[in-house]
Design an enzyme around this catalytic site. Structure first.
Site, mmCIF file in Angstrom:
data_model
loop_
_atom_site.group_PDB
_atom_site.id
_atom_site.type_symbol
_atom_site.label_atom_id
_atom_site.label_comp_id
_atom_site.label_asym_id
_atom_site.label_seq_id
_atom_site.Cartn_x
_atom_site.Cartn_y
_atom_site.Cartn_z
ATOM 1 N N LYS A 13 0.822 -1.220 0.000
ATOM 2 C CA LYS A 13 0.000 0.000 0.000
ATOM 3 C C LYS A 13 0.856 1.270 0.000
ATOM 4 C CE LYS A 13 -2.062 -1.271 3.860
ATOM 5 N NZ LYS A 13 -1.412 -2.568 4.104
ATOM 6 N N ARG A 88 -9.369 -0.167 9.442
ATOM 7 C CA ARG A 88 -8.961 -1.552 9.671
ATOM 8 C C ARG A 88 -9.997 -2.343 10.459
ATOM 9 N NH1 ARG A 88 -2.876 -0.302 9.218
ATOM 10 N NH2 ARG A 88 -1.919 -2.317 9.568
ATOM 11 N N ARG A 127 11.683 -5.529 4.515
ATOM 12 C CA ARG A 127 11.315 -4.115 4.320
ATOM 13 C C ARG A 127 12.316 -3.190 5.005
ATOM 14 N NH1 ARG A 127 5.293 -2.122 5.336
ATOM 15 N NH2 ARG A 127 5.497 -3.183 7.335
ATOM 16 N N ARG A 160 11.773 -1.294 10.739
ATOM 17 C CA ARG A 160 10.755 -0.967 11.734
ATOM 18 C C ARG A 160 10.763 -1.985 12.859
ATOM 19 N NH1 ARG A 160 5.169 -0.063 8.648
ATOM 20 N NH2 ARG A 160 4.472 -1.406 10.336
ATOM 21 N N ARG A 171 -0.057 -9.687 13.319
ATOM 22 C CA ARG A 171 -0.612 -8.661 12.425
ATOM 23 C C ARG A 171 -1.485 -9.292 11.347
ATOM 24 N NH1 ARG A 171 4.897 -5.815 11.241
ATOM 25 N NH2 ARG A 171 3.802 -4.517 9.728
HETATM 26 P P1 ADP Z 1 2.191 -1.835 3.235
HETATM 27 O O1 ADP Z 1 2.179 -0.328 3.184
HETATM 28 O O2 ADP Z 1 0.986 -2.428 2.574
HETATM 29 O O3 ADP Z 1 2.423 -2.368 4.604
HETATM 30 P P2 ADP Z 1 4.740 -1.637 1.781
HETATM 31 O O4 ADP Z 1 4.384 -0.749 0.635
HETATM 32 O O5 ADP Z 1 5.536 -1.066 2.881
HETATM 33 O O6 ADP Z 1 3.404 -2.345 2.348
HETATM 34 O O7 ADP Z 1 5.466 -2.928 1.183
HETATM 35 C C1 ADP Z 1 5.931 -3.966 2.035
HETATM 36 C C2 ADP Z 1 7.278 -4.477 1.527
HETATM 37 O O8 ADP Z 1 7.113 -5.149 0.284
HETATM 38 C C3 ADP Z 1 8.287 -3.366 1.274
HETATM 39 O O9 ADP Z 1 9.553 -3.861 1.609
HETATM 40 C C4 ADP Z 1 8.159 -3.103 -0.221
HETATM 41 O O10 ADP Z 1 9.369 -2.604 -0.788
HETATM 42 C C5 ADP Z 1 7.844 -4.486 -0.762
HETATM 43 N N1 ADP Z 1 6.944 -4.464 -1.924
HETATM 44 C C6 ADP Z 1 5.947 -3.573 -2.194
HETATM 45 N N2 ADP Z 1 5.319 -3.895 -3.344
HETATM 46 C C7 ADP Z 1 5.928 -5.022 -3.815
HETATM 47 C C8 ADP Z 1 5.728 -5.847 -4.996
HETATM 48 N N3 ADP Z 1 4.774 -5.583 -5.883
HETATM 49 N N4 ADP Z 1 6.525 -6.919 -5.139
HETATM 50 C C9 ADP Z 1 7.501 -7.198 -4.222
HETATM 51 N N5 ADP Z 1 7.734 -6.460 -3.110
HETATM 52 C C10 ADP Z 1 6.966 -5.388 -2.905
HETATM 53 P P1 ADP Z 2 1.493 -2.352 8.009
HETATM 54 O O1 ADP Z 2 0.787 -1.907 6.769
HETATM 55 O O2 ADP Z 2 2.799 -2.962 7.749
HETATM 56 O O3 ADP Z 2 0.626 -3.182 8.905
HETATM 57 P P2 ADP Z 2 1.107 0.217 9.369
HETATM 58 O O4 ADP Z 2 2.149 1.243 9.387
HETATM 59 O O5 ADP Z 2 -0.117 0.459 8.555
HETATM 60 O O6 ADP Z 2 1.841 -1.106 8.910
HETATM 61 O O7 ADP Z 2 0.626 -0.104 10.842
HETATM 62 C C1 ADP Z 2 1.539 -0.394 11.880
HETATM 63 C C2 ADP Z 2 0.771 -0.646 13.164
HETATM 64 O O8 ADP Z 2 0.092 0.573 13.558
HETATM 65 C C3 ADP Z 2 -0.324 -1.692 13.090
HETATM 66 O O9 ADP Z 2 0.170 -3.004 13.320
HETATM 67 C C4 ADP Z 2 -1.276 -1.230 14.208
HETATM 68 O O10 ADP Z 2 -0.782 -1.592 15.479
HETATM 69 C C5 ADP Z 2 -1.188 0.285 14.101
HETATM 70 N N1 ADP Z 2 -2.218 0.836 13.194
HETATM 71 C C6 ADP Z 2 -2.008 1.520 12.039
HETATM 72 N N2 ADP Z 2 -3.170 1.890 11.480
HETATM 73 C C7 ADP Z 2 -4.148 1.418 12.295
HETATM 74 C C8 ADP Z 2 -5.588 1.441 12.244
HETATM 75 N N3 ADP Z 2 -6.238 2.028 11.240
HETATM 76 N N4 ADP Z 2 -6.261 0.847 13.263
HETATM 77 C C9 ADP Z 2 -5.614 0.261 14.286
HETATM 78 N N5 ADP Z 2 -4.284 0.190 14.387
HETATM 79 C C10 ADP Z 2 -3.550 0.754 13.394
#
Ligand code: ADP
Ligand code: ADP
Ligand code: ZN
Length: 212
Positions: A13, A88, A127, A160, A171
């Site tokens: 995302k 979420r 990541r 992170r 998660r």
């Molecule tokens: P989210 O915001 O949904 O948690 P991220 O955008 O941070 O996810 O992506 C999670 C990890 O996967 C990052 O290390 C990112 O560089 C990698 N990633 C994102 N899109 C792709 C893809 N299409 N194929 C492989 N790796 C990806």
């Molecule tokens: P990722 O896409 O890798 O799960 P985020 O940065 O979106 O990472 O979220 C990291 C953490 O922050 C989540 O595991 C949760 O604990 C908290 N968090 C983020 N957004 C929300 C939400 N909308 N509702 C509840 N918890 C959240």
């Protein structure tokens, strides 16, 4: 354009949000980034949220809804926005619905990035995120041009605290139990589009732009 990026943690995302920011000139609203900024600032809200985040659990709805209410009221959201990692839970989705109705705006599209759990673990453990702007990279799948340096702002890339194999499990559980039910909510609303998130970053971007 009022958009939402939807999907499991690590689905891509944040990575795709970067392209939408550039293309449409609208801000990304990541509740995760806002919470991490609050932790870095040592605020009471940040300290409270940290306990949940470190365990891979969702932060309580009341905290999250308060954050979004304030953020959507800011001037830069008038042109539109990209919600990333929010909502979420069903309670968050319903609160968003009400907020947007009060603002007399509509949600244009929910773009869902579908990635199976087996692939999520590798994505999250590899990541690297920018300590300054939050941009996401991957050591193998999406490396920065220079090792440990952000392509966008030159900031240092870090791991992170919650990006470890143990936390990923809780998660993903939270995602399936609390977040995945929103697929029906947004399908019924007629705005849900599912994309294959397992393709390369650039291919997912192409599909996403086509869907918009
Ligand atoms: P989210 O915001 O949904 O948690 P991220 O955008 O941070 O996810 O992506 C999670 C990890 O996967 C990052 O290390 C990112 O560089 C990698 N990633 C994102 N899109 C792709 C893809 N299409 N194929 C492989 N790796 C990806
Ligand atoms: P990722 O896409 O890798 O799960 P985020 O940065 O979106 O990472 O979220 C990291 C953490 O922050 C989540 O595991 C949760 O604990 C908290 N968090 C983020 N957004 C929300 C939400 N909308 N509702 C509840 N918890 C959240
Ligand atoms: Zn950066």
């Amino acid at each position: 354009m009022n958009l939402m990026l939807f999907g499991a943690p690590g689905a891509g995302k944040g990575t795709q949000a970067k392209f939408l920011i550039e293309k449409y000139g609208i801000p990304q609203i990541s509740t995760g980034d806002i919470l991490r900024a609050a932790i870095a600032d040592n605020t009471d809200m940040g300290m409270e949220a940290k306990k949940f985040m470190d365990e891979g659990k969702l932060v309580p709805d009341s905290t999250i809804i308060g954050i979004i209410k304030d953020r959507l009221a800011e001037d830069d959201c008038k042109k539109g926005f990209i919600l990333d990692g929010f909502p979420r839970t069903l309670a968050q989705a319903q609160a968003l619905d009400k907020l947007m109705a009060d603002m007399e705006i509509l949600l244009d599209k929910v773009i869902s990035l579908d990635v199976p759990d087996e692939l999520i673990v590798g994505r999250i453990t590899g990541r690297r995120v920018c300590s300054k702007c939050g941009a996401s990279f991957h050591v193998e799948f999406n490396p920065s041009k220079e090792e440990n340096v952000c392509d966008y702002c030159g900031g240092e890339l870090i791991i992170r605290k919650d990006d470890n194999a143990e936390t990923v499990k809780s998660r993903l559980e939270a995602y399936h139990a609390q977040t995945a039910p929103l697929i029906d909510f947004y399908t019924d609303m007629g705005v849900f589009v599912e994309l294959d998130g397992t393709k390369d970053v650039s291919e997912v971007t192409k599909d996403m732009i086509a869907a918009l």
